[in-house]
Write an enzyme that holds these catalytic residues in place. Structure first.
Site, mmCIF file in Angstrom:
data_model
loop_
_atom_site.group_PDB
_atom_site.id
_atom_site.type_symbol
_atom_site.label_atom_id
_atom_site.label_comp_id
_atom_site.label_asym_id
_atom_site.label_seq_id
_atom_site.Cartn_x
_atom_site.Cartn_y
_atom_site.Cartn_z
ATOM 1 N N LYS A 1 0.851 -1.201 0.000
ATOM 2 C CA LYS A 1 0.000 0.000 0.000
ATOM 3 C C LYS A 1 0.885 1.249 0.000
ATOM 4 O O LYS A 1 1.677 1.461 0.908
ATOM 5 C CB LYS A 1 -0.915 -0.003 1.231
ATOM 6 C CG LYS A 1 -1.680 1.304 1.457
ATOM 7 C CD LYS A 1 -2.635 1.225 2.661
ATOM 8 C CE LYS A 1 -3.224 2.602 3.007
ATOM 9 N NZ LYS A 1 -4.102 2.560 4.197
ATOM 10 N N ASP B 1 -2.372 10.147 4.093
ATOM 11 C CA ASP B 1 -3.795 9.816 4.221
ATOM 12 C C ASP B 1 -4.498 10.817 5.125
ATOM 13 O O ASP B 1 -4.400 10.747 6.347
ATOM 14 C CB ASP B 1 -3.928 8.386 4.795
ATOM 15 C CG ASP B 1 -5.381 7.930 4.847
ATOM 16 O OD1 ASP B 1 -6.243 8.636 4.275
ATOM 17 O OD2 ASP B 1 -5.635 6.863 5.445
ATOM 18 N N LYS C 1 -10.030 12.812 8.516
ATOM 19 C CA LYS C 1 -9.622 12.363 9.854
ATOM 20 C C LYS C 1 -9.536 13.576 10.775
ATOM 21 O O LYS C 1 -9.205 14.668 10.312
ATOM 22 C CB LYS C 1 -8.216 11.750 9.788
ATOM 23 C CG LYS C 1 -8.105 10.404 9.124
ATOM 24 C CD LYS C 1 -6.638 9.965 9.109
ATOM 25 C CE LYS C 1 -6.414 8.701 8.302
ATOM 26 N NZ LYS C 1 -7.042 7.505 8.886
ATOM 27 N N ASP D 1 1.661 6.090 5.801
ATOM 28 C CA ASP D 1 0.653 5.199 5.222
ATOM 29 C C ASP D 1 1.135 4.525 3.930
ATOM 30 O O ASP D 1 0.377 3.825 3.268
ATOM 31 C CB ASP D 1 -0.655 5.973 4.991
ATOM 32 C CG ASP D 1 -1.878 5.079 5.102
ATOM 33 O OD1 ASP D 1 -1.752 3.979 5.672
ATOM 34 O OD2 ASP D 1 -2.951 5.479 4.600
ATOM 35 N N ASP E 1 -11.988 7.291 3.758
ATOM 36 C CA ASP E 1 -10.800 6.974 4.567
ATOM 37 C C ASP E 1 -10.452 5.479 4.481
ATOM 38 O O ASP E 1 -9.384 5.068 4.923
ATOM 39 C CB ASP E 1 -11.050 7.396 6.021
ATOM 40 C CG ASP E 1 -9.769 7.499 6.824
ATOM 41 O OD1 ASP E 1 -8.681 7.467 6.211
ATOM 42 O OD2 ASP E 1 -9.862 7.615 8.063
ATOM 43 N N GLU F 1 -9.385 3.913 2.026
ATOM 44 C CA GLU F 1 -8.834 4.057 0.673
ATOM 45 C C GLU F 1 -7.798 2.988 0.338
ATOM 46 O O GLU F 1 -7.613 2.648 -0.821
ATOM 47 C CB GLU F 1 -8.215 5.457 0.515
ATOM 48 C CG GLU F 1 -6.776 5.615 1.036
ATOM 49 C CD GLU F 1 -6.606 5.377 2.520
ATOM 50 O OE1 GLU F 1 -7.593 5.550 3.258
ATOM 51 O OE2 GLU F 1 -5.503 5.004 2.961
ATOM 52 N N ARG G 1 -7.684 -0.193 0.782
ATOM 53 C CA ARG G 1 -8.219 -1.407 0.140
ATOM 54 C C ARG G 1 -8.543 -1.153 -1.333
ATOM 55 O O ARG G 1 -8.511 -2.071 -2.144
ATOM 56 C CB ARG G 1 -9.432 -1.920 0.939
ATOM 57 C CG ARG G 1 -10.617 -1.005 0.972
ATOM 58 C CD ARG G 1 -11.586 -1.339 2.100
ATOM 59 N NE ARG G 1 -11.083 -0.934 3.417
ATOM 60 C CZ ARG G 1 -11.697 -1.154 4.564
ATOM 61 N NH1 ARG G 1 -12.849 -1.787 4.593
ATOM 62 N NH2 ARG G 1 -11.169 -0.741 5.709
HETATM 63 N N1 BES Z 1 -4.275 4.447 7.007
HETATM 64 C C1 BES Z 1 -5.405 4.110 7.772
HETATM 65 C C2 BES Z 1 -5.142 3.017 8.804
HETATM 66 C C3 BES Z 1 -4.123 3.307 9.883
HETATM 67 C C4 BES Z 1 -4.535 3.616 11.150
HETATM 68 C C5 BES Z 1 -2.774 3.191 9.640
HETATM 69 C C6 BES Z 1 -3.613 3.843 12.142
HETATM 70 C C7 BES Z 1 -1.839 3.420 10.641
HETATM 71 C C8 BES Z 1 -2.264 3.743 11.888
HETATM 72 C C9 BES Z 1 -6.532 3.614 6.880
HETATM 73 O O1 BES Z 1 -6.561 4.100 5.581
HETATM 74 C C10 BES Z 1 -7.810 4.012 7.520
HETATM 75 O O2 BES Z 1 -8.053 5.180 7.611
HETATM 76 N N2 BES Z 1 -8.601 3.043 7.944
HETATM 77 C C11 BES Z 1 -9.841 3.278 8.576
HETATM 78 C C12 BES Z 1 -10.865 2.397 7.893
HETATM 79 C C13 BES Z 1 -12.259 2.688 8.291
HETATM 80 C C14 BES Z 1 -12.692 4.018 7.737
HETATM 81 C C15 BES Z 1 -13.122 1.592 7.739
HETATM 82 C C16 BES Z 1 -9.714 2.924 10.039
HETATM 83 O O3 BES Z 1 -9.033 1.952 10.364
HETATM 84 O O4 BES Z 1 -10.268 3.654 10.871
HETATM 85 ZN ZN ZN Z 2 -4.725 4.714 4.816
HETATM 86 ZN ZN ZN Z 3 -7.620 5.968 5.412
#
Ligand code: BES
Ligand code: ZN
Ligand code: ZN
Length: 478
Positions: free
Chosen positions: A246, A251, A258, A270, A329, A331, A333
């Site tokens: 990824k 992000d 966020k 990220d 967010d 993104e 996947r």
């Molecule tokens: N990049 C984040 C996940 C992340 C969180 C990486 C903490 C490193 C540390 C990812 O893109 C994300 O925002 N995921 C969301 C998904 C949700 C919206 C379904 C999450 O985990 O809150």
């Molecule tokens: Zn992310």
């Molecule tokens: Zn994200």
């Protein structure tokens, strides 16, 4: 700061060293006796009896550290204990430029583990400081045993690869856009004989990578899709192993923005999955593993703008699947899914993706390991788990029951990119599984990729976790 590890001849033993010395002592004979007098040896034995792991001697002009390794039956735990001793030693010798590690050949493996911990602990990221104060330690010399030359070269290459991964992950978005991330793969490839191809936006559009393009819509920078290929003539696998990383260089969450504090601050990391597969490819190439391996890195930043993709949008992916975007967010996947379906054309024997994918993975197991799941890859996952135990980059497997598929069903499209409040790491995995029709392992490294507090020889900041795991796994594969 780069650490070079060199073999130093020990032929001339009579006090030639004015620098620090580490003497490795694995409970039987005390190697390096020439550097110690009778009194010192008695003192050392006394301290060892008190269970001291490291005994320090001030020999006027230099320090000598004698390392005592306790017996430990579990081979993997024993290895990790020694790496951690290397970390402790680094704190003691970091203000000198040179250190010598002396050992007898029976202690070869242990001395290499100690050196691994020492070298990995010595990393610092100081490039943006006006007055950088990196650790002074630059040279680690080892006893000149012929038998260790090959292993030492391998260690140097692997440490270099971990350093590269850490540099990439620590680099802020202001200095690492999708294009710059791709350039770093090109650079490493040029230096180490890896073929690298970078697709630009036009090419990505012609391939209809709807996931990568949707995430990129709000950006002012173009996306990239990088392919790294290591295909040695003596490759023993007919079908390639594919690593997917990824590459979200920043992000913000996009329109599903966020909150800034504590969640956006570190989102330069990220692209941790991308950084890890680029480092792993370098380790594989520099050590000339006889395996055909390909890395795929879809990269962009994710941010809001007048043109950004929006919650409620339906997008069409590279393989034709339609996706209802319920949270911009989620993104990672989307970009990974396009890379996974692109991987089909190589008819891979195995695909492993690495991603800082979900906060849920961090909530589940913290920073201490990697959340894993897999499909059609029971044996491969067991082998990866073994490599994880060997390198202490351990896997924690999640359940991956078909029931979870319920949670990503959509009313308006084939699937949706949001799973609901529970089992977030697993529903993200289930989303990816929709695009994988080959043996496949998913590694969520959101927890271990980066730490705010020092975590042994992994340091503070980017850890590089995953590089040694992937390298060891591919090396172990018959
Ligand atoms: N990049 C984040 C996940 C992340 C969180 C990486 C903490 C490193 C540390 C990812 O893109 C994300 O925002 N995921 C969301 C998904 C949700 C919206 C379904 C999450 O985990 O809150
Ligand atoms: Zn992310
Ligand atoms: Zn994200």
């Amino acid at each position: 700061m780069k650490t070079t590890i060199k073999i130093n001849p020990t032929k001339n033993k009579d006090g030639i060293f004015s620098q620090n010395i580490i003497i490795f002592h694995a409970s039987k004979s005390l190697s390096g006796d020439l550097f110690l007098n009778e009194k010192e040896r008695e003192y050392i034995q006394k301290e060892f009896k008190k269970d001291q792991e490291i005994v320090s001697l001030n020999q006027l002009g230099r320090f000598v550290y004698i390392v005592n390794v306790k017996d430990e039956k579990d081979k993997n735990k024993a290895a990790e204990d020694i790496r951690l001793l290397g970390d402790k030693l680094q704190a003691l010798v970091k203000d000198e430029t040179t250190v010598h590690v002396l050992f007898t050949i029976e202690d070869k493996e242990k001395a290499l583990l100690l050196t691994e911990g020492l070298a990995l602990a010595n990393y610092t990221f100081t490039k943006h400081k006006s007055n950088p104060k990196p650790n002074k330690l630059e040279n680690i010399y080892l006893s000149n045993h012929n038998e260790i030359k090959k292993d030492l070269a391998e260690l140097v290459n692997t440490v270099d690869a971990v350093y590269l991964t850490r540099d990439l992950i620590n680099e802020p978005f202001s200095h690492l856009t999708a294009k710059e991330l791709a350039d770093s793969a090109v650079q490493s490839g040029k230096k180490h004989g890896i073929k690298v191809t970078v697709f630009n936006k036009k090419k990505i559009e012609s391939l209809k990578m709807g996931g990568l393009l949707a995430v990129n819509k709000g950006s002012i920078d173009e996306p990239t899709f990088t392919i790294m290929e290591w295909k040695p003539k003596n490759a023993t696998n007919k079908q390639p192993i594919i690593l997917v990383g990824k590459g979200i260089v920043y992000d913000t969450g996009g329109l599903s923005l966020k909150p800034t504090a504590n969640s956006m601050d570190l989102m330069k990391t990220d692209m941790g999955g991308a950084g890890t597969v680029i480092g792993a490819m370098q380790a594989i190439a520099t050590n000339k593993l006889d395996k055909h391996v390909i890395a795929l890195v879809p990269a962009t930043d994710n941010r809001p703008s007048g043109n950004a993709y929006a919650p409620g949008d339906v997008i069409t992916m590279h393989d034709g699947t339609t996706v209802e975007v319920l949270n911009t967010d989620a993104e990672g996947r989307l970009v990974l899914a396009d890379a996974l379906s692109f991987a089909k054309k190589y008819n891979p024997e195995l695909v492993i993706d690495l991603a800082t994918l979900t906060g849920a993975a961090v909530a589940a197991i913290g920073h201490y390991g990697i959340v894993s799941m897999h499909e059609n890859a029971i044996e491969e996952h067991a082998q990866l788990k073994k490599a994880g135990a060997e390198t202490h980059e351990r896997l924690a497997e999640m359940p991956f029951w078909s029931d979870y598929n319920e949670l990503i069903k959509s009313d308006v499209a084939d699937i949706k990119n949001l799973g609901g409040p529970h089992a977030g790491a697993i529903t993200a995995g289930k989303f990816l599984a929709h695009f994988a029709d080959f043996p496949w392992i998913h590694l969520d490294i959101a927890g271990p990729s980066y730490t705010k507090a020092k975590y042994g020889y992994r340091g503070k900041g980017a850890t590089g976790m995953g590089v040694r795991l992937l390298y060891q796994f591919i090396k172990n594969r018959a």
